[in-house]
Enzyme design. Structure first.
Site, PDB file in Angstrom:
ATOM      1  N   ALA A  99       3.419  -3.705   8.095  1.00 58.69           N
ATOM      2  CA  ALA A  99       3.186  -3.770   6.602  1.00 58.69           C
ATOM      3  C   ALA A  99       2.153  -2.523   6.190  1.00 58.69           C
ATOM      4  O   ALA A  99       1.344  -2.088   7.131  1.00 58.69           O
ATOM      5  CB  ALA A  99       2.757  -5.012   6.248  1.00 58.69           C
ATOM      6  N   GLN A 100       2.119  -2.353   4.891  1.00 60.64           N
ATOM      7  CA  GLN A 100       0.779  -1.643   4.623  1.00 60.64           C
ATOM      8  C   GLN A 100       0.300  -2.124   3.068  1.00 60.64           C
ATOM      9  O   GLN A 100       0.788  -3.137   2.742  1.00 60.64           O
ATOM     10  CB  GLN A 100       1.520  -0.208   3.957  1.00 60.64           C
ATOM     11  CG  GLN A 100       2.622  -0.209   2.980  1.00 60.64           C
ATOM     12  CD  GLN A 100       3.047   1.325   2.613  1.00 60.64           C
ATOM     13  OE1 GLN A 100       3.299   1.906   3.617  1.00 60.64           O
ATOM     14  NE2 GLN A 100       3.411   1.809   1.463  1.00 60.64           N
ATOM     15  N   VAL A 101      -1.055  -1.584   2.976  1.00 60.08           N
ATOM     16  CA  VAL A 101      -1.867  -2.405   1.869  1.00 60.08           C
ATOM     17  C   VAL A 101      -2.029  -1.424   0.641  1.00 60.08           C
ATOM     18  O   VAL A 101      -2.508  -0.048   0.879  1.00 60.08           O
ATOM     19  CB  VAL A 101      -2.886  -2.865   2.496  1.00 60.08           C
ATOM     20  CG1 VAL A 101      -4.001  -3.659   1.537  1.00 60.08           C
ATOM     21  CG2 VAL A 101      -2.745  -3.922   3.516  1.00 60.08           C
TER      22      VAL A 101
ATOM     23  N   LYS B 237      -0.401  -6.690   0.302  1.00 62.88           N
ATOM     24  CA  LYS B 237       0.191  -6.285   1.448  1.00 62.88           C
ATOM     25  C   LYS B 237       1.816  -6.542   1.511  1.00 62.88           C
ATOM     26  O   LYS B 237       2.139  -7.655   1.104  1.00 62.88           O
ATOM     27  CB  LYS B 237      -0.337  -7.439   2.628  1.00 62.88           C
ATOM     28  CG  LYS B 237       0.260  -7.051   3.925  1.00 62.88           C
ATOM     29  CD  LYS B 237      -0.488  -7.744   5.075  1.00 62.88           C
ATOM     30  CE  LYS B 237      -0.153  -7.420   6.487  1.00 62.88           C
ATOM     31  NZ  LYS B 237      -0.870  -8.246   7.301  1.00 62.88           N
TER      32      LYS B 237
ATOM     33  N   VAL C  47      -3.690   2.149   0.994  1.00 57.30           N
ATOM     34  CA  VAL C  47      -5.112   2.331   1.659  1.00 57.30           C
ATOM     35  C   VAL C  47      -4.980   2.137   3.257  1.00 57.30           C
ATOM     36  O   VAL C  47      -5.923   2.578   4.097  1.00 57.30           O
ATOM     37  CB  VAL C  47      -6.325   1.433   1.090  1.00 57.30           C
ATOM     38  CG1 VAL C  47      -6.428   1.840  -0.330  1.00 57.30           C
ATOM     39  CG2 VAL C  47      -5.769  -0.068   1.065  1.00 57.30           C
TER      40      VAL C  47
ATOM     41  N   ASP D 276      -6.426 -11.067  16.356  1.00 57.98           N
ATOM     42  CA  ASP D 276      -6.318  -9.632  16.237  1.00 57.98           C
ATOM     43  C   ASP D 276      -7.479  -8.707  15.870  1.00 57.98           C
ATOM     44  O   ASP D 276      -7.734  -8.117  14.882  1.00 57.98           O
ATOM     45  CB  ASP D 276      -5.185  -9.135  15.461  1.00 57.98           C
ATOM     46  CG  ASP D 276      -4.485  -7.832  15.492  1.00 57.98           C
ATOM     47  OD1 ASP D 276      -4.852  -7.293  16.474  1.00 57.98           O
ATOM     48  OD2 ASP D 276      -3.842  -7.551  14.857  1.00 57.98           O
TER      49      ASP D 276
END
Length: 521
Positions: free
Chosen positions: A131-133, A151, A125, A286
């Site tokens: 990283a990716q989730v 994650k 998503v 962030d």
């Protein structure tokens, strides 16, 4: 050999985008300018320099993209056109294959995917440079099914980051040695701070710990939601957290249509930021729109949702006090105090004249105070202040890089929500209350409460400790005392001899003078 190949590739990208021409043309030596014109022959360098720098960083990969994002907040160091282009860098990159993500998860837990999750969505998503989730469902310790976000760290990131950081250190050394302004800008220290944040971001257990700390800190504020971490499912390269449901904060019209009080949302963002910075000294660093959502659930309607805690900032008590005093002095237009704080903190040389620095600060700040406060950009004002202070040799403080970045993000976010946001007026009561808490009876009581257990433990032992100290010193220093007394006696005898000799000599002279006078008479 791999480092050499990477270096050659980076050099080729820099040449292709004409960044060598930018460096050489800025030099004063005529032969360097001629060399720049010669090297630029045959290349299309018609695009603006800021655009070429941004495109070069995008070509070099996620680490250089993230470095460009950090540098885009250092508008005190960069020309405006370059800073504006770097601000366009996006934090989204193409996702890596889902099969790779599944392999990383199964290796981390030493189980098959179906033995870990009740269900797992293979399509990510969200995808970022680190990283990716993926969304999934787990069964918690109580047997309940929970919606979660998983994650997964990009594979091979540590090797790539270490190689690129080595090259960044080398380039920072060049800037430090070749640029007249290099030492003041502390490029090596800035890269070192960037190194620290990147390596922290590669450890997802550390990120989960930061999220848990922020969740505890913000529990009593009722303004922000932070996802719960599921520690049984957290590994250095995989992190599982509560799935949060909200609307991205930059979708203002959708939020307004849902009935969210947008001006209050903007004020709440300022309150959250100043609470994390000055009360806790631990802040989410962030906070761009991709990491901030707003809850529309009935129980938490209108609250912020914070995501992605890979980068957090910390401040010492000294940093907090200095910054709070600076902000308060700005609010009161006490420019002399601002100048004194810069000198006291060591940010400018001790030889700096207070009146000259005060005058320079006044020339930057005073024109903005003649306008309504809602028209004042605190971020722009700080940037002007940094630019003006260059001639006073103000040293860049690397530990405050994240704070400045986050402050500019918060202000931009707040003004996107509510153009009439009065940032200073919103922050002033908070800071004044914080300053009062630091010197008032509440702070004294808190310190006594914190130190109370130690004093309670030491108080009954105090007589015995005092006796032991006296006995130990007497036994251990007895010989030294005797030697000292002996030397003192020798000194007394020597002084006595000198005194008696001197008195006798003077009396002798007196007697001789009397005898001579009697005889003459």
């Amino acid at each position: 050999m791999r480092r050499l190949i990477r270096g050659v590739f980076i050099l080729w990208v820099l040449l292709r985008h004409g960044l060598d021409e930018l460096v050489l043309s800025s030099q004063k030596a005529p032969w360097l300018k001629r060399l720049a014109r010669t090297l630029s022959w045959g290349r299309d360098l018609s695009a603006p320099r800021g655009q070429r720098i941004r495109q070069a960083l995008e070509s070099l990969g996620p680490i250089f993209v993230k470095f460009g994002q950090v540098m885009s907040t250092r508008r005190d160091l960069l020309p405006v056109d370059i800073a504006d282009e770097l601000a366009k860098l996006q934090d989204r990159v193409p996702p890596f294959p889902s099969g790779v993500a599944v392999a990383i998860i199964e290796k981390a837990f030493k189980k098959k995917l179906e033995d870990i999750f009740v269900s797992f969505e293979r399509e990510p998503v969200a995808s970022a440079s680190i990283a990716q989730v993926h969304f999934a469902v787990i069964r918690d310790r109580d047997g309940r099914q929970r919606d979660v976000a998983v994650k997964v760290l990009r594979p091979g990131m540590l090797t790539v980051i270490d190689k690129d950081l080595d090259l960044m250190r080398m380039m920072a050394g060049w800037v430090d040695n070749l640029s007249d302004d290099g030492k003041r800008l502390k490029p090596r220290e800035v890269v070192a701070e960037f190194d620290k944040y990147l390596h922290d971001e590669l450890d997802l257990v550390r990120e989960a710990s930061s999220a848990a700390q922020l969740r505890r800190n913000m529990a009593d504020l009722d303004l922000v939601l932070i996802p719960e971490m599921f520690w049984d499912y957290c590994m250095p390269d995989v992190m599982v957290m509560e799935r949060m449901k909200g609307v991205p904060i930059n979708q203002v019209e959708r939020l307004r249509a849902a009935g969210v009080d947008i001006p209050k949302l903007a004020r709440d963002g300022v309150t959250i930021f100043f609470t994390q910075v000055f009360r806790d000294g631990f802040f989410h660093a962030d906070m761009h729109p991709g990491n901030i959502q707003v809850s529309l659930e009935p129980a938490t309607f209108g609250r912020y949702i914070s995501l992605d805690f890979g980068i957090v900032g910390t401040l010492t008590e000294t940093d907090k006090e200095y910054l709070a005093q600076n902000f308060t002095a700005f609010f009161r237009r006490d420019y002399k105090r601002v100048a004194e704080l810069h000198i006291e903190s060591g940010w400018v040389p001790e030889s700096t004249r207070v009146d000259e620095l005060e005058s320079a600060i006044r020339s930057v700040c005073e024109p903005y105070f003649d306008r309504p406060l809602k028209e004042i950009s605190l971020g722009f004002l700080l940037m002007r202040l940094f630019q003006t202070s260059r001639r006073f040799q103000v040293e860049i403080q690397p530990q405050l890089v994240l704070l400045q970045k986050t402050l500019l993000n918060i202000e931009g976010l707040g003004r996107q929500l509510d153009p009439d946001l009065d940032l200073w007026n919103t922050a002033k009561p908070f800071l004044e209350k914080w300053m009062l808490d630091q010197v008032g009876p509440k702070k004294l009581f808190e310190q006594l409460r914190n130190e109370g257990p130690l004093y309670a433990k030491l108080l009954p032992e105090l007589p015995r400790l005092l006796v032991d100290f006296l006995q130990t010193n007497t036994r251990g220093r007895g010989e030294d005392v005797q030697a000292l007394l002996l030397e003192q006696k020798k000194t007394n005898r020597l002084l006595s001899t000198l005194v008696y000799g001197g008195v006798g000599f003077i009396l002798g002279l007196v007697v001789m003078q009397v005898l001579v006078r009697v005889r003459v008479f």
